[in-house]
Design a protein around this motif. Structure first.
Motif, PDB file in Angstrom:
ATOM      1  N   LEU A  53      28.356  44.487  18.084  1.00  0.00           N
ATOM      2  CA  LEU A  53      30.002  44.013  17.544  1.00  0.00           C
ATOM      3  C   LEU A  53      29.852  42.401  18.005  1.00  0.00           C
ATOM      4  O   LEU A  53      30.549  41.724  17.072  1.00  0.00           O
ATOM      5  N   GLY A  54      29.079  41.897  18.832  1.00  0.00           N
ATOM      6  CA  GLY A  54      28.989  40.463  18.906  1.00  0.00           C
ATOM      7  C   GLY A  54      28.377  39.931  17.770  1.00  0.00           C
ATOM      8  O   GLY A  54      28.969  38.840  17.025  1.00  0.00           O
ATOM      9  N   TYR A  55      27.333  40.529  17.027  1.00  0.00           N
ATOM     10  CA  TYR A  55      26.811  40.225  15.895  1.00  0.00           C
ATOM     11  C   TYR A  55      28.126  40.224  14.555  1.00  0.00           C
ATOM     12  O   TYR A  55      28.140  39.225  13.944  1.00  0.00           O
ATOM     13  N   THR A  74      29.658  36.941  12.435  1.00  0.00           N
ATOM     14  CA  THR A  74      29.374  36.911  11.035  1.00  0.00           C
ATOM     15  C   THR A  74      30.832  36.636  10.364  1.00  0.00           C
ATOM     16  O   THR A  74      31.022  35.977   9.129  1.00  0.00           O
ATOM     17  N   MET A  75      31.971  37.197  11.275  1.00  0.00           N
ATOM     18  CA  MET A  75      33.329  37.042  10.766  1.00  0.00           C
ATOM     19  C   MET A  75      33.809  35.808  11.281  1.00  0.00           C
ATOM     20  O   MET A  75      34.976  35.328  10.984  1.00  0.00           O
ATOM     21  N   LYS A  76      33.080  34.803  11.778  1.00  0.00           N
ATOM     22  CA  LYS A  76      33.455  33.556  12.340  1.00  0.00           C
ATOM     23  C   LYS A  76      34.478  33.776  13.440  1.00  0.00           C
ATOM     24  O   LYS A  76      35.379  32.873  14.056  1.00  0.00           O
ATOM     25  N   SER A  77      34.456  34.952  14.118  1.00  0.00           N
ATOM     26  CA  SER A  77      35.474  35.087  15.305  1.00  0.00           C
ATOM     27  C   SER A  77      34.654  34.907  16.558  1.00  0.00           C
ATOM     28  O   SER A  77      34.311  35.856  17.423  1.00  0.00           O
ATOM     29  N   TYR A  78      34.233  33.705  16.814  1.00  0.00           N
ATOM     30  CA  TYR A  78      33.333  33.390  17.843  1.00  0.00           C
ATOM     31  C   TYR A  78      33.832  33.757  19.255  1.00  0.00           C
ATOM     32  O   TYR A  78      32.838  34.014  20.007  1.00  0.00           O
ATOM     33  N   ASP A  79      35.098  33.714  19.417  1.00  0.00           N
ATOM     34  CA  ASP A  79      35.453  33.964  21.090  1.00  0.00           C
ATOM     35  C   ASP A  79      35.170  35.472  21.117  1.00  0.00           C
ATOM     36  O   ASP A  79      34.619  35.883  22.288  1.00  0.00           O
ATOM     37  N   GLU A  80      35.403  36.316  20.133  1.00  0.00           N
ATOM     38  CA  GLU A  80      35.264  37.850  20.358  1.00  0.00           C
ATOM     39  C   GLU A  80      33.891  37.852  20.495  1.00  0.00           C
ATOM     40  O   GLU A  80      33.294  38.972  21.144  1.00  0.00           O
ATOM     41  N   ASN A  94      20.914  35.865  20.659  1.00  0.00           N
ATOM     42  CA  ASN A  94      21.989  35.836  19.872  1.00  0.00           C
ATOM     43  C   ASN A  94      23.160  34.923  20.310  1.00  0.00           C
ATOM     44  O   ASN A  94      23.899  34.335  19.669  1.00  0.00           O
ATOM     45  N   LEU A  95      23.649  35.114  21.638  1.00  0.00           N
ATOM     46  CA  LEU A  95      24.447  34.359  22.239  1.00  0.00           C
ATOM     47  C   LEU A  95      23.904  32.952  22.319  1.00  0.00           C
ATOM     48  O   LEU A  95      24.822  32.077  22.149  1.00  0.00           O
ATOM     49  N   GLY A  96      22.655  32.415  22.301  1.00  0.00           N
ATOM     50  CA  GLY A  96      22.297  31.086  21.900  1.00  0.00           C
ATOM     51  C   GLY A  96      22.691  30.674  20.739  1.00  0.00           C
ATOM     52  O   GLY A  96      23.262  29.282  20.607  1.00  0.00           O
ATOM     53  N   TYR A  97      22.401  31.512  19.702  1.00  0.00           N
ATOM     54  CA  TYR A  97      22.585  31.046  18.404  1.00  0.00           C
ATOM     55  C   TYR A  97      24.168  31.046  18.096  1.00  0.00           C
ATOM     56  O   TYR A  97      24.560  29.929  17.441  1.00  0.00           O
ATOM     57  N   LEU A  98      24.795  31.847  18.822  1.00  0.00           N
ATOM     58  CA  LEU A  98      26.490  31.673  18.749  1.00  0.00           C
ATOM     59  C   LEU A  98      26.894  30.454  19.240  1.00  0.00           C
ATOM     60  O   LEU A  98      27.573  29.726  18.701  1.00  0.00           O
ATOM     61  N   TYR A  99      26.398  30.035  20.253  1.00  0.00           N
ATOM     62  CA  TYR A  99      26.754  28.625  21.074  1.00  0.00           C
ATOM     63  C   TYR A  99      26.082  27.563  20.061  1.00  0.00           C
ATOM     64  O   TYR A  99      27.073  26.500  19.954  1.00  0.00           O
TER      65      TYR A  99
END
Length: 108
Positions: A16-18, A22-28, A65-70
């Motif tokens: 779900l994080g991924y 991809t939907m650019k809903s970064y907080d979610e 994945n969280l590192g990439y999100l940040y």
């Protein structure tokens, strides 16, 4: 078994994080990656070197994945932290396998 349930749920949270990233809903996305990490870190036998290391690999993937999100969020210090956690987790697997091999060699 409760541990199996946690592993399945942690994997679903990571997915779900991924999806949200991809939907650019970064907080979610951040929320679900953190839930995944929390569950993987809470697995009782994650440090047991007799295991096949799947749990550690999954934890490392969630850290990465969280590192990439940040990174995408331009939160570079947090990105650096989670990338390093992913690397450390993988290095632990390498060290564990070497340790296990060394112990097996000593017993022969």
């Amino acid at each position: 078994d409760f541990e199996v349930w946690k592993k399945v749920l942690a994997g679903s949270y990571n997915s779900l994080g991924y999806l949200y990233s991809t939907m650019k809903s970064y907080d979610e996305s951040e929320l679900y990656y953190k839930k995944s990490i929390s569950l993987y870190e809470g697995i009782k036998n994650i440090k047991n070197i007799e295991e096949d290391h799947t749990d550690k690999l999954n934890l490392s993937s969630s850290y990465n994945n969280l590192g990439y999100l940040y990174y995408l969020m331009k939160r570079y210090e947090e990105s650096d932290l989670y990338y390093k956690k992913a690397i450390f987790s993988i290095e632990e697997i390498k060290d564990d396998r070497k340790s296990l091999t060394d112990r097996q060699n000593l017993s022969t």
